[in-house]
Design a protein around this motif. Structure first.
Motif, PDB file in Angstrom:
ATOM      1  N   PHE A  51      21.007 -60.450  27.549  1.00  0.00           N
ATOM      2  CA  PHE A  51      19.659 -61.024  28.525  1.00  0.00           C
ATOM      3  C   PHE A  51      18.745 -60.068  28.726  1.00  0.00           C
ATOM      4  O   PHE A  51      17.864 -60.279  28.753  1.00  0.00           O
ATOM      5  CB  PHE A  51      20.696 -61.935  29.898  1.00  0.00           C
ATOM      6  N   ARG A  52      19.299 -58.858  29.309  1.00  0.00           N
ATOM      7  CA  ARG A  52      18.440 -57.748  29.484  1.00  0.00           C
ATOM      8  C   ARG A  52      17.644 -57.318  28.497  1.00  0.00           C
ATOM      9  O   ARG A  52      16.451 -57.122  28.680  1.00  0.00           O
ATOM     10  CB  ARG A  52      19.468 -56.456  30.110  1.00  0.00           C
ATOM     11  N   HIS A  53      18.195 -57.006  27.336  1.00  0.00           N
ATOM     12  CA  HIS A  53      17.505 -56.851  26.174  1.00  0.00           C
ATOM     13  C   HIS A  53      16.207 -57.775  25.832  1.00  0.00           C
ATOM     14  O   HIS A  53      15.207 -57.316  25.594  1.00  0.00           O
ATOM     15  CB  HIS A  53      18.359 -56.758  24.876  1.00  0.00           C
ATOM     16  N   CYS A  54      16.577 -58.965  25.957  1.00  0.00           N
ATOM     17  CA  CYS A  54      15.396 -59.946  25.671  1.00  0.00           C
ATOM     18  C   CYS A  54      14.480 -59.971  26.775  1.00  0.00           C
ATOM     19  O   CYS A  54      13.150 -59.988  26.327  1.00  0.00           O
ATOM     20  CB  CYS A  54      16.102 -61.187  25.709  1.00  0.00           C
ATOM     21  N   LEU A  55      14.831 -59.813  28.032  1.00  0.00           N
ATOM     22  CA  LEU A  55      13.806 -59.847  29.084  1.00  0.00           C
ATOM     23  C   LEU A  55      13.099 -58.451  28.983  1.00  0.00           C
ATOM     24  O   LEU A  55      11.721 -58.563  29.090  1.00  0.00           O
ATOM     25  CB  LEU A  55      14.563 -59.927  30.625  1.00  0.00           C
ATOM     26  N   GLU A  56      13.640 -57.405  28.523  1.00  0.00           N
ATOM     27  CA  GLU A  56      12.525 -56.370  28.631  1.00  0.00           C
ATOM     28  C   GLU A  56      11.902 -56.184  27.511  1.00  0.00           C
ATOM     29  O   GLU A  56      10.735 -55.465  27.602  1.00  0.00           O
ATOM     30  CB  GLU A  56      13.798 -55.020  28.626  1.00  0.00           C
ATOM     31  N   PHE A  57      12.157 -56.742  26.320  1.00  0.00           N
ATOM     32  CA  PHE A  57      11.125 -56.915  25.004  1.00  0.00           C
ATOM     33  C   PHE A  57       9.685 -57.737  25.744  1.00  0.00           C
ATOM     34  O   PHE A  57       8.785 -57.302  25.515  1.00  0.00           O
ATOM     35  CB  PHE A  57      11.829 -57.776  24.039  1.00  0.00           C
ATOM     36  N   VAL A  58      10.152 -58.774  26.503  1.00  0.00           N
ATOM     37  CA  VAL A  58       9.017 -59.536  27.181  1.00  0.00           C
ATOM     38  C   VAL A  58       8.273 -58.523  27.879  1.00  0.00           C
ATOM     39  O   VAL A  58       7.054 -58.706  27.865  1.00  0.00           O
ATOM     40  CB  VAL A  58       9.426 -60.766  27.606  1.00  0.00           C
ATOM     41  N   GLU A  59       8.916 -57.897  28.999  1.00  0.00           N
ATOM     42  CA  GLU A  59       8.376 -57.185  29.895  1.00  0.00           C
ATOM     43  C   GLU A  59       7.570 -55.928  29.156  1.00  0.00           C
ATOM     44  O   GLU A  59       6.244 -55.652  29.368  1.00  0.00           O
ATOM     45  CB  GLU A  59       9.234 -56.476  30.675  1.00  0.00           C
ATOM     46  N   CYS A  60       8.088 -55.482  27.994  1.00  0.00           N
ATOM     47  CA  CYS A  60       7.125 -54.483  27.224  1.00  0.00           C
ATOM     48  C   CYS A  60       5.917 -54.794  26.605  1.00  0.00           C
ATOM     49  O   CYS A  60       4.861 -54.582  26.479  1.00  0.00           O
ATOM     50  CB  CYS A  60       8.096 -53.925  25.838  1.00  0.00           C
ATOM     51  N   PHE A  61       5.904 -56.319  26.214  1.00  0.00           N
ATOM     52  CA  PHE A  61       4.863 -56.692  25.588  1.00  0.00           C
ATOM     53  C   PHE A  61       3.831 -57.131  26.591  1.00  0.00           C
ATOM     54  O   PHE A  61       2.581 -56.566  26.604  1.00  0.00           O
ATOM     55  CB  PHE A  61       5.356 -58.327  25.244  1.00  0.00           C
ATOM     56  N   PHE A  62       4.046 -57.439  27.749  1.00  0.00           N
ATOM     57  CA  PHE A  62       3.275 -57.691  28.952  1.00  0.00           C
ATOM     58  C   PHE A  62       2.429 -56.387  29.260  1.00  0.00           C
ATOM     59  O   PHE A  62       1.299 -56.446  29.876  1.00  0.00           O
ATOM     60  CB  PHE A  62       3.499 -58.609  30.033  1.00  0.00           C
ATOM     61  N   ALA A  63       3.323 -55.389  29.498  1.00  0.00           N
ATOM     62  CA  ALA A  63       3.050 -54.220  30.003  1.00  0.00           C
ATOM     63  C   ALA A  63       1.954 -53.462  28.925  1.00  0.00           C
ATOM     64  O   ALA A  63       1.087 -52.775  29.423  1.00  0.00           O
ATOM     65  CB  ALA A  63       4.317 -53.086  30.034  1.00  0.00           C
ATOM     66  N   GLY A  64       2.182 -53.927  27.573  1.00  0.00           N
ATOM     67  CA  GLY A  64       1.109 -53.393  26.713  1.00  0.00           C
ATOM     68  C   GLY A  64      -0.309 -53.999  26.386  1.00  0.00           C
ATOM     69  O   GLY A  64      -1.062 -53.683  25.764  1.00  0.00           O
ATOM     70  N   ILE A  65      -0.288 -55.336  26.901  1.00  0.00           N
ATOM     71  CA  ILE A  65      -1.283 -56.148  26.723  1.00  0.00           C
ATOM     72  C   ILE A  65      -2.710 -55.375  26.869  1.00  0.00           C
ATOM     73  O   ILE A  65      -3.619 -55.616  26.199  1.00  0.00           O
ATOM     74  CB  ILE A  65      -1.286 -57.370  27.487  1.00  0.00           C
ATOM     75  N   GLU A  66      -2.822 -54.861  28.087  1.00  0.00           N
ATOM     76  CA  GLU A  66      -3.997 -54.357  28.576  1.00  0.00           C
ATOM     77  C   GLU A  66      -4.625 -53.053  27.954  1.00  0.00           C
ATOM     78  O   GLU A  66      -5.806 -53.189  27.450  1.00  0.00           O
ATOM     79  CB  GLU A  66      -3.894 -53.889  30.140  1.00  0.00           C
ATOM     80  N   SER A  67      -3.665 -52.317  27.224  1.00  0.00           N
ATOM     81  CA  SER A  67      -4.000 -51.133  26.705  1.00  0.00           C
ATOM     82  C   SER A  67      -3.938 -51.463  24.988  1.00  0.00           C
ATOM     83  O   SER A  67      -4.683 -50.834  24.472  1.00  0.00           O
ATOM     84  CB  SER A  67      -2.944 -50.118  26.744  1.00  0.00           C
ATOM     85  N   GLY A  68      -3.517 -52.660  24.688  1.00  0.00           N
ATOM     86  CA  GLY A  68      -3.220 -53.233  23.632  1.00  0.00           C
ATOM     87  C   GLY A  68      -2.232 -52.373  22.469  1.00  0.00           C
ATOM     88  O   GLY A  68      -2.294 -52.464  21.345  1.00  0.00           O
ATOM     89  N   ILE A  69      -1.365 -51.712  23.220  1.00  0.00           N
ATOM     90  CA  ILE A  69      -0.313 -50.895  22.736  1.00  0.00           C
ATOM     91  C   ILE A  69       0.794 -51.381  22.998  1.00  0.00           C
ATOM     92  O   ILE A  69       1.220 -51.157  24.613  1.00  0.00           O
ATOM     93  CB  ILE A  69      -0.581 -49.214  22.948  1.00  0.00           C
ATOM     94  N   VAL A  70       1.744 -52.046  22.474  1.00  0.00           N
ATOM     95  CA  VAL A  70       2.978 -52.363  22.772  1.00  0.00           C
ATOM     96  C   VAL A  70       4.148 -51.695  22.067  1.00  0.00           C
ATOM     97  O   VAL A  70       4.391 -51.406  20.847  1.00  0.00           O
ATOM     98  CB  VAL A  70       3.380 -53.910  22.427  1.00  0.00           C
ATOM     99  N   ASP A  71       4.955 -50.944  22.885  1.00  0.00           N
ATOM    100  CA  ASP A  71       6.112 -50.240  22.294  1.00  0.00           C
ATOM    101  C   ASP A  71       7.686 -50.591  22.930  1.00  0.00           C
ATOM    102  O   ASP A  71       7.748 -50.502  24.009  1.00  0.00           O
ATOM    103  CB  ASP A  71       6.021 -48.910  22.812  1.00  0.00           C
ATOM    104  N   TYR A  72       8.262 -51.674  22.095  1.00  0.00           N
ATOM    105  CA  TYR A  72       9.348 -52.042  22.515  1.00  0.00           C
ATOM    106  C   TYR A  72      10.609 -51.181  22.736  1.00  0.00           C
ATOM    107  O   TYR A  72      11.617 -51.430  23.435  1.00  0.00           O
ATOM    108  CB  TYR A  72       9.732 -52.949  21.560  1.00  0.00           C
ATOM    109  N   ASP A  73      10.288 -49.736  22.368  1.00  0.00           N
ATOM    110  CA  ASP A  73      11.298 -48.965  22.431  1.00  0.00           C
ATOM    111  C   ASP A  73      11.248 -48.084  23.898  1.00  0.00           C
ATOM    112  O   ASP A  73      12.054 -47.506  24.416  1.00  0.00           O
ATOM    113  CB  ASP A  73      11.304 -47.666  21.595  1.00  0.00           C
ATOM    114  N   ARG A  74      10.247 -48.491  24.746  1.00  0.00           N
ATOM    115  CA  ARG A  74      10.007 -48.028  25.994  1.00  0.00           C
ATOM    116  C   ARG A  74      10.685 -48.967  27.123  1.00  0.00           C
ATOM    117  O   ARG A  74      10.312 -49.122  28.270  1.00  0.00           O
ATOM    118  CB  ARG A  74       8.718 -47.779  26.220  1.00  0.00           C
TER     119      ARG A  74
END
Length: 181
Positions: A51-74
């Motif tokens: 569950f953590r893993h899935c949620l954090e992937f979604v969080e990384c996606f939204f964190a990268g939208i504004e900059s246009g750069i998504v890093d799921y390893d972060r």
């Protein structure tokens, strides 16, 4: 590369991801804290880790939208998310709210996505908001399938449609319908 996407597709993907996350909340509300937090099968992660893993992937996606750069390893790898079921429910609800209020940045559909575990820090894949939303749907379903498997192995009842792709559910429904005729 210019991509034109339909507002209907964007809405569909957001609604579908939201529905999948709601399925997660529903299951979280059906299991106990012990089974959520423990890794009883001697694996490194239990149900909470998925569950953590899935949620954090979604969080990384939204964190990268504004900059246009998504890093799921972060990913934050927030231990609380995988050990505290009530906290996970609250965070899933927060993410559903984020998806609901999300508006596409004007002229910013293109994204650069870092390949997982890329040894070269300068390697990036071209993607789009829609493609990443589709990835998040598929990725979450995949992990929910693993969750269902783990819980069923422990004798816990899990809805039969949990962790199953929408296309598979449609196939099952058509098969049942055709066999009934």
């Amino acid at each position: 590369m210019e991509q034109v996407t339909s507002p209907d597709l964007q809405i569909l993907l957001r609604r579908s991801l939201t529905e999948i996350l709601r399925q997660g909340i529903s299951l979280l509300n059906q299991i106990d804290d012990f089974h959520y937090a423990s890794a009883e099968d001697n694996s490194r992660s239990g149900v909470g880790g998925h569950f953590r893993h899935c949620l954090e992937f979604v969080e990384c996606f939204f964190a990268g939208i504004e900059s246009g750069i998504v890093d799921y390893d972060r990913r934050a790898r927030n231990y609380r998310l995988e050990t505290e079921r009530s906290y996970a429910v609250a965070e899933f609800e927060r993410m559903i709210t984020t998806i609901g209020v999300f508006s596409y940045p004007q002229g910013k559909n293109q994204l650069l996505v870092k390949p997982e575990d890329a040894a070269d820090e300068d390697l990036w894949c071209e993607s789009s908001i829609e493609r990443e939303l589709e990835f998040l749907r598929s990725h979450t379903i995949h992990h929910f399938s693993l969750v269902a498997f783990k819980l069923r192995a422990l004798g816990i009842d899990v809805p039969s449609e949990f962790g199953v792709a929408p296309s598979t559910l449609r196939f099952w429904e058509q098969k049942v319908y055709s066999q009934a005729q």
